[in-house]
Enzyme design. Sequence first.
Site, PDB file in Angstrom:
ATOM      1  N   CYS A 406       7.158  -6.755  -7.293  1.00 10.55           N
ATOM      2  CA  CYS A 406       6.793  -6.345  -5.222  1.00 10.55           C
ATOM      3  C   CYS A 406       8.981  -6.440  -4.569  1.00 10.55           C
ATOM      4  CB  CYS A 406       6.691  -7.068  -4.645  1.00 10.55           C
ATOM      5  SG  CYS A 406       4.655  -7.081  -3.940  1.00 10.55           S
ATOM      6  N   LYS A 409       9.615  -2.780  -3.523  1.00 11.38           N
ATOM      7  CA  LYS A 409       8.610  -2.185  -2.348  1.00 11.38           C
ATOM      8  C   LYS A 409       9.748  -1.520  -1.816  1.00 11.38           C
ATOM      9  CE  LYS A 409       5.349  -3.325  -0.376  1.00 11.38           C
ATOM     10  NZ  LYS A 409       4.227  -3.895   0.145  1.00 11.38           N
ATOM     11  N   ASP A 436      -3.646  -2.827   8.147  1.00 15.22           N
ATOM     12  CA  ASP A 436      -4.070  -3.769   7.315  1.00 15.22           C
ATOM     13  C   ASP A 436      -4.775  -3.733   5.795  1.00 15.22           C
ATOM     14  OD1 ASP A 436      -6.091  -6.241   7.282  1.00 15.22           O
ATOM     15  OD2 ASP A 436      -7.465  -5.761   8.880  1.00 15.22           O
ATOM     16  N   ASP A 437      -4.613  -5.230   5.114  1.00 15.55           N
ATOM     17  CA  ASP A 437      -4.271  -5.159   3.648  1.00 15.55           C
ATOM     18  C   ASP A 437      -5.325  -4.278   3.219  1.00 15.55           C
ATOM     19  OD1 ASP A 437      -2.908  -7.292   3.350  1.00 15.55           O
ATOM     20  OD2 ASP A 437      -4.395  -8.857   4.238  1.00 15.55           O
ATOM     21  N   ASP A 453      -2.461  -0.351  -5.194  1.00 17.07           N
ATOM     22  CA  ASP A 453      -1.018  -1.484  -5.657  1.00 17.07           C
ATOM     23  C   ASP A 453      -0.815  -0.701  -6.990  1.00 17.07           C
ATOM     24  OD1 ASP A 453       0.919  -3.167  -4.920  1.00 17.07           O
ATOM     25  OD2 ASP A 453      -0.528  -4.310  -3.532  1.00 17.07           O
ATOM     26  N   ASP A 476      -5.708  -8.107  -1.890  1.00 11.69           N
ATOM     27  CA  ASP A 476      -6.137  -7.436  -0.708  1.00 11.69           C
ATOM     28  C   ASP A 476      -7.472  -7.606  -0.645  1.00 11.69           C
ATOM     29  OD1 ASP A 476      -3.499  -6.513  -0.603  1.00 11.69           O
ATOM     30  OD2 ASP A 476      -3.129  -4.881  -0.692  1.00 11.69           O
ATOM     31  N   GLY A 526      -9.307   5.292 -14.932  1.00  8.87           N
ATOM     32  CA  GLY A 526      -7.645   5.803 -14.655  1.00  8.87           C
ATOM     33  C   GLY A 526      -7.346   6.593 -14.639  1.00  8.87           C
ATOM     34  N   SER A 528      -3.338   8.059 -17.667  1.00 13.81           N
ATOM     35  CA  SER A 528      -1.803   7.370 -17.425  1.00 13.81           C
ATOM     36  C   SER A 528      -1.007   8.942 -18.366  1.00 13.81           C
ATOM     37  CB  SER A 528      -2.539   6.891 -19.155  1.00 13.81           C
ATOM     38  OG  SER A 528      -3.037   7.438 -20.282  1.00 13.81           O
ATOM     39  N   ASP A 612      -2.618 -11.749   2.371  1.00 13.69           N
ATOM     40  CA  ASP A 612      -1.933 -12.061   1.183  1.00 13.69           C
ATOM     41  C   ASP A 612      -0.557 -11.425   1.698  1.00 13.69           C
ATOM     42  OD1 ASP A 612      -2.329  -9.313   1.027  1.00 13.69           O
ATOM     43  OD2 ASP A 612      -2.251  -9.186  -1.342  1.00 13.69           O
TER      44      ASP A 612
END
Length: 727
Positions: A406, A409, A436-437, A453, A476, A526, A528, A612
Amino acid sequence: MHTPIPLIRDIVLIGGGHTHALVARMFGMKPMAGARLTVINPAPTAPYSGMLPGYIAGHYERMDLEIDLVRLARFAGARLVLGQVTGIDRVAQRVQVAGQADIAYDIASVNVGITTEAPTIPGFNENAMGAKPLARYTAEWEKFLTDATAGSRTPDVVVIGGGVAGVELSLAMMHHLKANGITNARVTILERADTPLSGIGNGARKALLHHIGRLGVVLKTNAEVTHIARDQVHLADGSSIPKSFCVGSTMARPHDWLRDTGLTNDRGFIDVGETLQTLADPLIYAAGDCADLTHAPRPKAGVYAVREAPVLFHNLRAELTGGTRKAFRPQKTFLKLMLTGGKGAIADKAGLRLDGPLLWKWKNHIDLKFMRQFEEYPEMPAPPLPRDLAQGVREEMGDVPLCGGCGAKVAPADLQTVLQTLPAAARKDVLSGPGDDAAVLACGDGQQVLTTDHLRAFVSDHYRMARITAIHAMGDIWAMGAKPQAALASIILPRMGAKLQAETLREIMQAATETFGAAGAEVVGGHSSQGAELTIGFSVTGLAGKRTVSNTGAQAGDVLILTKPIGTGTILAAEMRLLAEGGWVEAAYRMMERPLDTAAGILAPVAHAMTDVTGFGLAGHLDTMLRGSGVGAALNLADVPLLDGAATLADQGVRSTIWMANRAAVQVQGDMKSAPEILLFDPQTAGGLLAAVPAEQAQTTLAKLLDAGEPAAIIGEVTDGSGIMLA
């Protein structure tokens, strides 16, 4: 566009012993493009056994004899996997590691040392320990010394084995006990044979026997141990020796798991030839005490492990380049320097009796010179910038590397500016907007939450990086009081060959499947691709009942509870610059790997607001909560928990990349010069939960968290007004 050199071959060093530590340093000095170096070791440090007697005698601190493998791996450009190797699958060419994905190799080398444990003696495992491996022995010795000094344990020490190692440790322990004022200390050496110290010359033997008598150490020969009880060592002649601390220093034993590799001889050691390749498998090398030199048999001694390093380094590079291997030709004899408890030493040379403080100074010089190789790394210059640069490039790049996690960021102010341009939700089933989260969606009679994330890699162990990222992404979901449901992976791999791609993805997806599975969620797919560096991300859905917990809703009078200490950003930034101790880094990783499900289950039912703590730091996420709730807060700085090492590094000026932007985004009273104040703006990766809890339920809630084993603390309270005040 510059095309990075792809990774093609995997070299895996099993164990962080003397040979491998030196080899890794050599790779740092002379990297091999296209090769990936991996070091696997159970702990973030590896002890240098040559300084063990001096440490036991009290002449060194524990850190003085520890090779910091975290710093070494960073310098070497190697990935470090912290775990216990349990086997080698030579068919699949994978190393098996407890609690971890298997690690693939093209070439492997084993340097795991030996053990002096004696499990065949009844009661040994329960009531004694070996002098090697060193980790348990040194930890138990520190505890025993503290207890004996305080008078809570009798100062009765028994050493099984009357060889050089056992006598050296006996003299060291007796010296330290007496130096601590324990005049009634008793150290007894039990030697099975009728002659102790049979492996050294007559002069050195006489000198050591003199020091045994000088310090009052008891030496018993023809002493066959039949059983070790809690407070007694029983002998074959029917006698027993009282003991409060018992250590074995008998014949060297190989680690048990080696026998199943098919690489070992009938004694359990790995047979190697003159190139240090194992006789059973040319793709696997071995060095140090775990190996037997079939072409030139020698006793187990650290001097050979050290001198094998240049040959092993050369031969591993030859494997990668198709070059010619070298042969290792060990010398037939070497000078033995043995400590005598205090700052004196004995040399075993030509049968002479050489004894005194000058030999201690010589040995101390040799040992410290060896360790300086792993304390003082040469600065490796960064690639030069192009001659023609746009104005502002140098200032933007700064003089420290971009952080991972992080710490990489986008600045909070810039992000907020963009978020404010997004339109409000138009669909009725979208129950929340940006801020919000996680997004809240209507889902039947309940609610579904959605978040995403990703993290720029900061730990070289792919399995561990994926696990931390998964826990970070689910943060989150847990912060909203929901339970994880499903996840999609988004992975960018550095350019690499097809085999390495497949093996790296296997490690990442195994960690993801296990981590999400433990939280009750499924990995459902997902995407890649290849890019400049490793980045791992997850999009996660979660299910809640009719109520989710927002990051707004805090009320004046609420008590603020924080789970998990802060400081990950500072520690990760320091690790990138070779400034952090390996133990600090490992502790931070372990904290990041802690899921938040248990803490969320306790906090969510009572919290008025919860979030968090991640990239914008404790101050930034608290500020978001307060602004959204229309209240202020008073923080008790002394109660904010910090990770080990974070305050030290903050005081040294270490800051994460985003720290300045986090500081500028939040108005907090104070000069921000003390470590706790500085760390309020430290970006957290996989950080803890921050909850505003009604005052009347705060102590009960905190007690539940602590009873559940969750790190948690009350750090302040919500107030009328606005902003953050420090107390």
